[in-house]
Design an enzyme around this catalytic site. Structure first.
Site, short mmCIF file in Angstrom:
data_model
loop_
_atom_site.label_atom_id
_atom_site.label_comp_id
_atom_site.label_asym_id
_atom_site.label_seq_id
_atom_site.Cartn_x
_atom_site.Cartn_y
_atom_site.Cartn_z
CG ASP A 10 29.63 21.45 41.54
OD1 ASP A 10 30.60 20.67 41.44
OD2 ASP A 10 29.26 22.19 40.61
CG HIS A 34 25.62 -2.61 55.23
ND1 HIS A 34 24.92 -3.10 56.30
CD2 HIS A 34 26.40 -3.63 54.78
CE1 HIS A 34 25.26 -4.38 56.49
NE2 HIS A 34 26.16 -4.72 55.57
CD GLU A 50 33.13 17.75 43.67
OE1 GLU A 50 33.67 16.79 43.06
OE2 GLU A 50 33.06 18.91 43.20
CD GLU A 105 31.93 16.61 39.95
OE1 GLU A 105 32.40 17.67 40.41
OE2 GLU A 105 32.54 15.52 39.98
CG ASN A 111 20.50 2.13 58.17
OD1 ASN A 111 21.07 2.10 57.09
ND2 ASN A 111 20.36 1.07 58.94
CG ASP A 114 37.99 16.45 42.37
OD1 ASP A 114 36.87 16.56 41.83
OD2 ASP A 114 39.06 16.59 41.76
CG PHE A 115 32.54 13.08 44.74
CD1 PHE A 115 32.89 12.00 45.54
CD2 PHE A 115 31.92 14.17 45.33
CE1 PHE A 115 32.63 12.00 46.90
CE2 PHE A 115 31.65 14.19 46.69
CZ PHE A 115 32.00 13.10 47.48
#
Length: 287
Positions: free
Chosen positions: A256, A125, A259, A279, A156, A265-266
């Site tokens: 960062d 999930h 990313e 970030e 997981n 780009d969060f």
């Protein structure tokens, strides 16, 4: 007689709330905890995904329970974004009804519930089942194969699951979380060794799994409340059987860092000056 009629009417009304055309009503009950469920994409669209079939490898799918960017070439999500608070957590049991997502464009190949069978990788999930337990329909939605990625069992079931539990622990302590997670890279090692693709559909096995989190005390106007001191957590875990050699908190990195690895780009809806600060830091809160 009057009391009997009142009781009878009450029973009929109660029954009608749960039965419709001979089937159980699986709509949401009154949520537990905060009364407002946050916008699952409130903090921004990490890849500027759009609901255009031409955009097949960055296809936006908006569900009541979560939002995702689907990649038709990889047959997994690029990312899934969701809000977590106790408003989403209730008494419903895990449904375990893995199935294809019929809301994908009809011309695309939909991953089947058995596509991971015998691969040595879990149907992992992205938005967890236990984050959506206020109704049968809400929990059931987390078992769509568009919300799955091939995960090594030792990823997981160990650090990944432990971090999911930690996020729910924060929610029960009075926080609401904005979470984005997904796969990265190609090629992981499961129970039967290294694979890059599995199943008849050629589902791409990721090299890493990652998750980024903003944690706020419960409140309103969430985007406006995030500031430079707001806690953020990011994890980057190898998708192989060595993953369980460390606890989840030993996999913490900066947003960062993720990313730079993913190109996403969060939390782009935040002011630039706030986004830049939160970030860049690596969470070091004692666990």
């Amino acid at each position: 007689m009057k009391r009997f009629l009142i009781v009878l009417v009450s029973i009929v009304l109660l029954t009608s709330c749960y039965i419709h055309d001979g089937q159980e009503d699986v709509s949401d009950p009154i949520p537990v905890g905060p009364s407002v469920k946050g916008d699952n994409l409130a903090m921004g669209n990490p890849s500027n995904a759009s609901a255009n079939v031409v955009n097949a490898d960055n296809y936006l799918m908006v569900k009541d329970q979560y939002v995702l960017s689907y990649n038709d070439s990889k047959h997994t999500a690029n990312w899934v974004s969701w809000h977590l608070s106790t408003a989403w957590i209730g008494p419903v049991d895990r449904q375990d009804n893995f199935r294809s997502d019929v809301t994908l464009p009809s011309s695309w190949v939909a991953v089947k519930e058995y596509s991971y069978s015998g691969s040595g990788f879990d149907r992992g999930h992205i938005c967890p089942s236990a984050d959506r337990t206020t109704s049968i329909s809400y929990n059931s939605a987390t078992f769509l194969m568009t919300n799955m990625m091939p995960q090594a069992p030792e990823n997981n079931q160990k650090p990944w699951a432990d971090f999911e539990n930690y996020c729910r622990y924060l929610a029960k302590k009075g926080y609401e979380l904005y979470i984005v997670a997904g796969p990265a890279g190609v090629g992981g090692a499961g129970r039967y060794g290294y694979k890059e693709k599995i199943g008849d559909e050629g589902v791409v096995v990721p090299k890493y799994t990652w998750k980024v989190v903003i944690a706020l005390l419960n409140g309103e106007n969430d985007v406006a409340r995030v500031d430079a001191k707001t806690r953020t957590i990011a994890i980057w875990i190898p998708n192989d059987q060595t993953a369980s050699s460390k606890s989840w908190y030993n996999y913490r990195v900066s947003i960062d860092d993720i990313e730079s690895q993913t190109g996403f780009d969060f939390f782009s809806n935040l002011p630039d000056e706030v986004e830049k600060v939160i970030e860049a830091k690596v969470d070091n809160t004692p666990i």
